[in-house]
Write a protein that holds these residues in place. Sequence first.
Motif, PDB file in Angstrom:
ATOM      1  N   ILE A 142       0.938  -1.277   0.221  1.00 26.40           N
ATOM      2  CA  ILE A 142       0.132   0.230  -0.197  1.00 26.40           C
ATOM      3  C   ILE A 142       0.600   1.596  -0.027  1.00 26.40           C
ATOM      4  O   ILE A 142       0.205   2.398  -0.571  1.00 26.40           O
ATOM      5  CB  ILE A 142      -1.071  -0.142   0.975  1.00 26.40           C
ATOM      6  CG1 ILE A 142      -1.947  -1.058   0.523  1.00 26.40           C
ATOM      7  CG2 ILE A 142      -1.662   1.914   1.423  1.00 26.40           C
ATOM      8  CD1 ILE A 142      -2.458  -1.184   2.182  1.00 26.40           C
ATOM      9  N   GLY A 143       1.495   1.384   0.672  1.00 24.02           N
ATOM     10  CA  GLY A 143       2.886   2.485   1.201  1.00 24.02           C
ATOM     11  C   GLY A 143       3.460   2.195  -0.579  1.00 24.02           C
ATOM     12  O   GLY A 143       3.935   4.158  -0.362  1.00 24.02           O
ATOM     13  N   LEU A 144       3.815   1.797  -1.490  1.00 25.61           N
ATOM     14  CA  LEU A 144       4.759   1.670  -2.342  1.00 25.61           C
ATOM     15  C   LEU A 144       3.912   1.413  -3.699  1.00 25.61           C
ATOM     16  O   LEU A 144       4.195   2.562  -4.347  1.00 25.61           O
ATOM     17  CB  LEU A 144       5.362   0.572  -3.395  1.00 25.61           C
ATOM     18  CG  LEU A 144       6.863  -0.241  -2.435  1.00 25.61           C
ATOM     19  CD1 LEU A 144       6.984  -1.913  -2.885  1.00 25.61           C
ATOM     20  CD2 LEU A 144       7.583   0.450  -2.887  1.00 25.61           C
ATOM     21  N   LEU A 145       2.079   1.644  -3.247  1.00 23.16           N
ATOM     22  CA  LEU A 145       1.347   1.633  -4.152  1.00 23.16           C
ATOM     23  C   LEU A 145       1.152   3.776  -4.049  1.00 23.16           C
ATOM     24  O   LEU A 145       0.803   4.412  -5.190  1.00 23.16           O
ATOM     25  CB  LEU A 145      -0.291   1.497  -3.575  1.00 23.16           C
ATOM     26  CG  LEU A 145      -1.341   1.463  -4.866  1.00 23.16           C
ATOM     27  CD1 LEU A 145      -1.110   1.517  -6.536  1.00 23.16           C
ATOM     28  CD2 LEU A 145      -2.613   1.116  -4.219  1.00 23.16           C
ATOM     29  N   VAL A 146       0.654   3.630  -3.116  1.00 20.49           N
ATOM     30  CA  VAL A 146       0.555   5.785  -2.773  1.00 20.49           C
ATOM     31  C   VAL A 146       1.365   6.346  -3.499  1.00 20.49           C
ATOM     32  O   VAL A 146       1.731   7.126  -3.084  1.00 20.49           O
ATOM     33  CB  VAL A 146      -0.028   5.615  -1.492  1.00 20.49           C
ATOM     34  CG1 VAL A 146      -0.127   7.116  -1.106  1.00 20.49           C
ATOM     35  CG2 VAL A 146      -1.154   4.775  -1.313  1.00 20.49           C
TER      36      VAL A 146
END
Length: 75
Positions: free
Chosen positions: A9-13
Amino acid sequence: MGTVNAALIGLLVGSALLVAGLAAPFAVGAGVMAGLAFLVTSLFRGKRRYDGVWRKLTSISPAGGGPTGDSRKTP
């Protein structure tokens, strides 16, 4: 599992914000914050569910602690 999901999720955001035109340091910071927020939320919800299961548990073991069946009590 929660750690992997938080990282993804951190990478996506972070990637989405970077593609949207935000400066790299701000995109990285926002990605880290999103991942940490997801991780903390997952840990909190998991702990609440775990505690709820233990709170509702009735012991089926006949050994130990008297009429309630709580074997953790000492005589």
